[in-house]
Design an enzyme around this catalytic site. Structure first.
Site, PDB file in Angstrom:
ATOM      1  N   ARG A 165       0.826  -1.227   0.000  1.00 55.96           N
ATOM      2  CA  ARG A 165       0.000   0.000   0.000  1.00 55.96           C
ATOM      3  C   ARG A 165       0.852   1.266   0.000  1.00 55.96           C
ATOM      4  NH1 ARG A 165      -3.024  -3.709  -0.601  1.00 55.96           N
ATOM      5  NH2 ARG A 165      -5.187  -3.834   0.076  1.00 55.96           N
ATOM      6  N   SER A 239     -10.479  -0.058   3.465  1.00 57.27           N
ATOM      7  CA  SER A 239      -9.652  -0.216   4.678  1.00 57.27           C
ATOM      8  C   SER A 239      -9.146   1.146   5.122  1.00 57.27           C
ATOM      9  CB  SER A 239      -8.430  -1.085   4.398  1.00 57.27           C
ATOM     10  OG  SER A 239      -8.808  -2.338   3.917  1.00 57.27           O
ATOM     11  N   GLU A 334      -4.327   3.974   5.999  1.00 57.65           N
ATOM     12  CA  GLU A 334      -4.164   3.541   4.603  1.00 57.65           C
ATOM     13  C   GLU A 334      -4.819   4.560   3.674  1.00 57.65           C
ATOM     14  OE1 GLU A 334      -5.145   1.246   0.984  1.00 57.65           O
ATOM     15  OE2 GLU A 334      -6.669   1.466   2.503  1.00 57.65           O
TER      16      GLU A 334
HETATM   17  N1  EPU Z   1     -10.542 -10.040  10.744  1.00 58.32           N
HETATM   18  C1  EPU Z   1     -11.176 -10.072  11.957  1.00 58.32           C
HETATM   19  N2  EPU Z   1     -12.112  -9.110  12.236  1.00 58.32           N
HETATM   20  C2  EPU Z   1     -12.450  -8.158  11.335  1.00 58.32           C
HETATM   21  C3  EPU Z   1     -11.785  -8.108  10.091  1.00 58.32           C
HETATM   22  C4  EPU Z   1     -10.832  -9.072   9.808  1.00 58.32           C
HETATM   23  O1  EPU Z   1     -10.911 -10.932  12.789  1.00 58.32           O
HETATM   24  O2  EPU Z   1     -13.326  -7.341  11.653  1.00 58.32           O
HETATM   25  C5  EPU Z   1      -9.591 -11.096  10.412  1.00 58.32           C
HETATM   26  C6  EPU Z   1     -10.230 -12.081   9.414  1.00 58.32           C
HETATM   27  O3  EPU Z   1     -10.943 -13.069  10.054  1.00 58.32           O
HETATM   28  C7  EPU Z   1      -9.055 -12.606   8.658  1.00 58.32           C
HETATM   29  C8  EPU Z   1      -8.077 -11.446   8.675  1.00 58.32           C
HETATM   30  O4  EPU Z   1      -8.501 -10.577   9.715  1.00 58.32           O
HETATM   31  O5  EPU Z   1      -8.466 -13.685   9.331  1.00 58.32           O
HETATM   32  C9  EPU Z   1      -7.988 -10.733   7.343  1.00 58.32           C
HETATM   33  O6  EPU Z   1      -9.248 -10.180   7.017  1.00 58.32           O
HETATM   34  P1  EPU Z   1      -9.702  -9.899   5.507  1.00 58.32           P
HETATM   35  O7  EPU Z   1      -9.521 -11.107   4.695  1.00 58.32           O
HETATM   36  O8  EPU Z   1     -11.068  -9.315   5.555  1.00 58.32           O
HETATM   37  O9  EPU Z   1      -8.655  -8.847   4.949  1.00 58.32           O
HETATM   38  P2  EPU Z   1      -7.890  -7.613   5.608  1.00 58.32           P
HETATM   39  O10 EPU Z   1      -6.503  -8.048   5.935  1.00 58.32           O
HETATM   40  O11 EPU Z   1      -8.689  -7.024   6.708  1.00 58.32           O
HETATM   41  C10 EPU Z   1      -6.868  -6.757   3.365  1.00 58.32           C
HETATM   42  C11 EPU Z   1      -6.879  -5.509   2.526  1.00 58.32           C
HETATM   43  C12 EPU Z   1      -8.190  -5.362   1.786  1.00 58.32           C
HETATM   44  C13 EPU Z   1      -8.355  -6.597   0.898  1.00 58.32           C
HETATM   45  C14 EPU Z   1      -8.345  -7.844   1.789  1.00 58.32           C
HETATM   46  C15 EPU Z   1      -8.413  -9.117   0.978  1.00 58.32           C
HETATM   47  C16 EPU Z   1      -5.390  -3.962   3.643  1.00 58.32           C
HETATM   48  C17 EPU Z   1      -5.262  -2.708   4.419  1.00 58.32           C
HETATM   49  N3  EPU Z   1      -6.633  -4.353   3.365  1.00 58.32           N
HETATM   50  O12 EPU Z   1      -7.868  -6.605   4.364  1.00 58.32           O
HETATM   51  O13 EPU Z   1      -8.108  -4.221   0.950  1.00 58.32           O
HETATM   52  O14 EPU Z   1      -9.571  -6.524   0.189  1.00 58.32           O
HETATM   53  O15 EPU Z   1      -7.111  -7.883   2.541  1.00 58.32           O
HETATM   54  O16 EPU Z   1      -7.195  -9.386   0.401  1.00 58.32           O
HETATM   55  O17 EPU Z   1      -4.364  -4.559   3.296  1.00 58.32           O
HETATM   56  C18 EPU Z   1      -8.461  -1.891   0.892  1.00 58.32           C
HETATM   57  O18 EPU Z   1      -7.257  -1.765   0.754  1.00 58.32           O
HETATM   58  O19 EPU Z   1      -9.242  -0.894   0.955  1.00 58.32           O
HETATM   59  C19 EPU Z   1      -9.042  -3.228   1.054  1.00 58.32           C
HETATM   60  C20 EPU Z   1     -10.333  -3.427   1.277  1.00 58.32           C
END
Ligand code: EPU
Length: 338
Positions: A165, A239, A334
């Site tokens: 990012r 995010s 972000e």
């Molecule tokens: N999780 C929780 N609680 C929550 C949210 C997430 O426990 O409320 C846990 C999930 O269970 C999972 C882990 O965190 O084990 C990762 O969650 P998720 O797959 O939803 O992805 P993220 O790491 O929260 C990142 C990106 C997203 C992208 C997703 C999928 C960043 C800052 N965000 O989110 O990107 O869609 O991975 O690859 O890296 C964005 O940049 O705007 C965005 C939405």
């Protein structure tokens, strides 16, 4: 070209936050862009470049200069051989339209980034990514116009300093270039990256063993729609924070403390999902007046209506303090705060 007066940033951002704009102009090709840049120079107007405003938390004071909204479109195949193809995408195209264009032609590489909101031109600024794929994996080079000198420059992928990012356009070159087009290298016979847990879950549920490119983008659309708020219904900027990268020492300390700790390892980077930490701190699905934390994804701050930039920043600060107290980790924004 019309220089619109009386517009508001809130109408050009998915967070629906932001005050009045002095002038706004929409550019549809390079010559219109140059005309707008010349006008801004003559009038001494500061410049702000906007795509679809999906990663911005804008100021309630607005912007007292010229906002240039990028509507430069075009997708073309500029070269190919038996195994690869180079696509040139103009920066005002919607990112997902580009991904669909590639998937419809059976080109591999961008599929996991389907349904990410935003334009092609915004993609390199923060090296967009999802489900194990980043722009970095496909970008060959990009063309951009220096907003001061109006010279066109080609940046190789490595010149862009793409990282998680992050890029040179968020750092040394912040606000200095208008990105015109990207050249992307895609494969004709690639492999799908299905490793991400959410994708695995849906494939298992539906007993799909060999998904096609089109199956995969449909699955990704469903996963995103299920978890992420639709900005047309509940405004947000995706995010709000980055997932922090931590040391292996901190990881083992946290593992001792939290038996259910979630983390991802990619090469030598260890990332802790910020959404998991924010949920652990009890913020998920809570509202704080006009702002709140999304009920299905704690990494996303939402505007329930009428929120100001300061309301969002106050909630973000509260979250950062709690996360720091509990995990000894400093979250970084972000979103682009302007
Ligand atoms: N999780 C929780 N609680 C929550 C949210 C997430 O426990 O409320 C846990 C999930 O269970 C999972 C882990 O965190 O084990 C990762 O969650 P998720 O797959 O939803 O992805 P993220 O790491 O929260 C990142 C990106 C997203 C992208 C997703 C999928 C960043 C800052 N965000 O989110 O990107 O869609 O991975 O690859 O890296 C964005 O940049 O705007 C965005 C939405």
């Amino acid at each position: 070209m019309k220089y619109l007066e009386g517009e508001n940033l809130r109408d050009y951002t998915t967070f629906k936050i932001g005050g009045p704009i002095k002038f706004l102009v929409k550019v549809q090709d390079k010559s219109e862009l140059f005309e707008a840049l010349d006008k801004a120079e003559q009038e001494k107007w500061p410049l702000l470049i906007l795509g679809s405003g999906s990663n911005i938390l804008a100021s309630d004071q607005g912007f007292s200069g010229l906002v240039i909204k990028n509507e430069i479109k075009g997708l073309e195949i500029i070269s190919e051989n038996d195994s690869e193809v180079i696509i040139r995408a103009q920066s005002g195209e919607i990112w997902s339209k580009l991904v669909k264009f590639t998937v419809d032609r059976n080109f591999y590489g961008l599929e996991n980034t389907f349904h990410i909101p935003g334009t092609v031109g915004a993609a390199p600024i923060q090296n967009i990514g999802a489900y194990g794929t980043e722009l970095k994996d496909c970008l060959v080079s990009l063309k951009a116009i220096n907003l001061k000198t109006k010279e066109e420059k080609e940046f190789s992928a490595s010149d862009c300093e793409l990282a998680y990012r992050d890029s040179i356009f968020k750092n040394e070159l912040k606000g200095q270039y208008f990105i015109l087009s990207l050249d992307l290298r895609l494969k004709k016979n690639g492999n799908l990256n299905l490793n991400y847990p959410d994708i695995q879950r849906v494939l298992t549920e539906r007993k799909i063993t060999e998904p096609s490119l089109s199956d995969l983008i449909e699955i990704i659309r469903e996963i995103r729609d299920e978890k992420l708020p639709n900005p047309g219904v509940l405004p947000s900027a995706g995010s709000f924070f980055k997932n922090p990268i931590i040391s292996s020492e901190l990881l083992s300390k946290l593992q001792d403390k939290f038996s259910d700790l979630r983390y991802f390892v990619n090469g030598d980077e260890i990332k802790i999902p910020a959404g998991w930490m924010i949920e652990k701190c009890g913020f998920k699905d809570r509202d704080f007046g006009s702002v709140g934390v999304h009920k299905k994804q704690a990494l996303i701050l939402v505007n329930y209506g009428g929120a100001k930039q300061s309301d969002v920043l106050a909630l973000a600060q509260k979250i950062k303090e709690e996360v720091k107290d509990r995990f000894n980790i400093s979250l970084e924004e972000e979103v682009n705060i302007i």
